[in-house]
Design a protein around this motif. Structure first.
Motif, mmCIF file in Angstrom:
data_model
loop_
_atom_site.group_PDB
_atom_site.id
_atom_site.type_symbol
_atom_site.label_atom_id
_atom_site.label_comp_id
_atom_site.label_asym_id
_atom_site.label_seq_id
_atom_site.Cartn_x
_atom_site.Cartn_y
_atom_site.Cartn_z
ATOM 1 N N ARG A 48 -10.604 6.732 -3.035
ATOM 2 C CA ARG A 48 -9.904 7.492 -4.228
ATOM 3 C C ARG A 48 -10.043 9.138 -3.628
ATOM 4 N NH1 ARG A 48 -14.231 5.560 -8.705
ATOM 5 N NH2 ARG A 48 -15.483 6.471 -6.790
ATOM 6 N N THR A 49 -8.774 9.794 -3.692
ATOM 7 C CA THR A 49 -8.649 11.073 -3.893
ATOM 8 C C THR A 49 -8.547 12.078 -4.776
ATOM 9 O OG1 THR A 49 -6.255 10.780 -3.149
ATOM 10 C CG2 THR A 49 -7.470 10.787 -1.329
ATOM 11 N N GLY A 50 -8.570 11.186 -5.897
ATOM 12 C CA GLY A 50 -8.414 11.835 -7.012
ATOM 13 C C GLY A 50 -7.438 11.164 -7.998
ATOM 14 N N LEU A 55 -11.799 11.257 1.422
ATOM 15 C CA LEU A 55 -11.956 12.945 1.673
ATOM 16 C C LEU A 55 -11.621 13.065 3.034
ATOM 17 C CD1 LEU A 55 -12.585 15.536 0.147
ATOM 18 C CD2 LEU A 55 -14.832 15.250 1.185
#
Lengths: 281, 240
Positions: free
Chosen positions: B127-129, B164
């Motif tokens: 997940r990056t956001g 990330l």
């Protein structure tokens, strides 16, 4: 869509402000999520990720505030005879002063383009351009914040110092506009509100400027039509290089020296040359 | 059994590029994540997949040959827990490959996984956001204990850390490209203005006429305006 003229420009700035607020909200939500994960898992990595999102959020928020202030200034601008207020005027305002200028610099730290909030900061950028020394160049070359006040200005820059002090400035702060692995140029602020130069606000403003100039969906290196590329100066340098004849770099140095010696702004000196009113040969 | 803190810390250090701290390139990072996960999380094997944006071709890595083959198959068929997790941005809880659910959801992937000796899988999104750029898939065999809640949380942390790192690398490349485009544009503008001045003076033209001459030549010769301008300024080209 009408984007020319102050009202169209203001509407565009409002749209950019809304976009920047949305991005700031999103980054804050992501930070909160990561802080929640950190609590749940006890893994410090989530706090580091959260910090990254918080930093991005602050920069987007600062961008949004600059765009809102710019829109407001355009909307309340009452004198259609002159040019509309430049974007840099709201940057100066955010720093608690009227005088701020941005210089985009080449890899040799020479000025490639400049944008200023008012005449005195513009004159200061001219001095740095003509003399080849000053806070913007030093900030970019050293990749660090330069702060000089009072007599230290003249001690630090023997040519630029006395001249910029004569413009009435008592303090100058310059910050490099850093990208993740480079530097676009510098922001110079003259006589900022006391205390701001070392504050986080200042860092957020410069981060926001990097996004405004270069990164992000609303980036515009022309700063919405207020960047000066000194086109006339380079045309004049081309002409003088034929007139002398000499390499174009030497012609540029000649024009700068003549402008400084005569106390004439370098752009004005160049205009005289291009219009055939002056030959430097 | 809890995973020793030192072992966890070592894996994070390795994902950060080792003690030298040199950031890993995408394929190395994927391979490192796949290689470190089985030991740390107590599963037979692990696979990773990443696609940084919609246009990018997804890349995969596996901790062993079977996992590598399975990831490639997943990519080809657009099936499997990693594919689902990458698309939804959510973890896929443990699913047995010989069950009804797996056979329906992944008609080609599930039998292939069984063939390669894997009995179940759990997947975690990178997940990056708001979106996910990939997934970490843990592949278990009959001999493994199921993935505990604590290990699952650790797996998600590893996936987040990798995500990330990948996004930072991606942003760095994008910013580098934009910076050099900007510097190129600023520099060519200077040389073009200089060339206008040279031609204006040499042939007694206005700067606008000089620019027309410059542009006409560049078009006729199919050359970049800034290259022609450079030749004019350096005295290699006259355009008389």
């Amino acid at each position: 869509m009408e984007t020319r003229g102050p009202s169209g420009k203001a509407a565009a700035a409002r749209r950019r402000a809304a976009g920047a607020h949305r991005r700031a909200d999103r980054a804050e939500a992501l930070a909160a999520q990561q802080e929640h994960f950190a609590e749940q898992t006890g893994q410090p990595i989530h706090l580091r990720i959260a910090a990254t999102h918080r930093k991005a959020a602050a920069s987007h928020r600062s961008s949004a505030h600059l765009q809102e202030a710019y829109a407001h200034r355009l909307e309340s601008w009452q004198s259609p005879a002159g040019p509309p207020p430049p974007f840099m005027s709201v940057v100066a305002d955010a720093c608690g002063t009227g005088s701020a200028a941005l210089a985009l610099l080449g890899s040799d730290h020479s000025q490639l383009a400049v944008a200023a909030s008012d005449d005195p900061s513009r004159a200061a950028q001219d001095l740095e351009y003509v003399l080849g020394e000053g806070p913007c160049r030093d900030a970019a070359a050293g990749r660090r914040r330069i702060i000089a006040a009072g007599p230290a200005i003249e001690r630090r820059w023997p040519g630029y110092g006395p001249a910029v002090t004569a413009l009435g400035f008592g303090e100058v702060v310059a910050v490099p506009l850093e990208t993740p692995d480079g530097c676009l140029g510098s922001l110079a602020v003259f006589d900022p509100r006391p205390g701001i130069a070392r504050s986080a606000v200042f860092t957020e403003i410069t981060d926001a400027l990097v996004r405004t100039v270069l990164l992000g969906p609303d980036a515009d290196p022309e700063l919405y039509g207020s960047t000066d590329h000194r086109d006339t100066v380079h045309q004049a340098a081309g002409m003088v290089s034929v007139q002398v004849p000499c390499p174009v770099e030497d012609a540029l140095a000649l024009i700068k020296a003549k402008a400084y010696a005569d106390g004439v702004p370098v752009n004005e000196m160049a205009r005289r040359i291009v219009h055939g009113k002056l030959r430097l040969a | 059994m809890t995973t020793p803190a030192q072992q966890i810390a070592d894996v994070f250090v390795e994902l950060s590029g080792g003690t030298a701290g040199t950031p890993l390139e995408v394929p190395e990072l994927l391979a490192t994540l796949a290689r470190c996960s089985p030991g740390l999380l107590g599963v037979r094997a692990a696979g990773t997949v990443v696609a940084l944006d919609d246009r990018a071709e997804p890349q995969v890595a596996g901790s062993e040959d079977g996992a590598q083959l399975l990831k490639q198959a997943a990519l080809k068929w657009g099936e499997g827990p990693g594919t689902d997790s990458r698309r939804s941005g959510r973890p896929v809880p443990c699913i047995a490959f010989d069950g009804q659910v797996a056979r329906q959801r992944w008609p080609r992937y599930a039998p292939r996984a069984l063939e390669l000796g894997y009995t179940r899988a759990t997947a975690f999104p990178l997940r990056t956001g708001e979106r996910s750029v990939g997934a970490l898939v843990l592949l278990g065999s009959a001999a493994d204990a199921p993935v505990s809640e604590e290990k699952a949380a650790l797996a998600q942390s590893l996936a987040d850390f990798a995500a990330l790192t990948l996004m930072r690398d991606h942003e760095l490349h994008a910013s580098r490209a934009l910076s050099s485009q900007l510097e190129y544009a600023l520099n060519s503008r200077v040389i073009i203005e200089q060339a206008k001045g040279v031609l204006a003076n040499r042939h007694s033209l206005t700067v606008d006429r000089a620019f027309a001459l410059l542009r006409g030549h560049a078009r006729a010769q199919r050359r970049l305006l800034s290259d022609v301008a450079h030749d004019v300024v350096e005295g290699r080209l006259d355009l008389g």
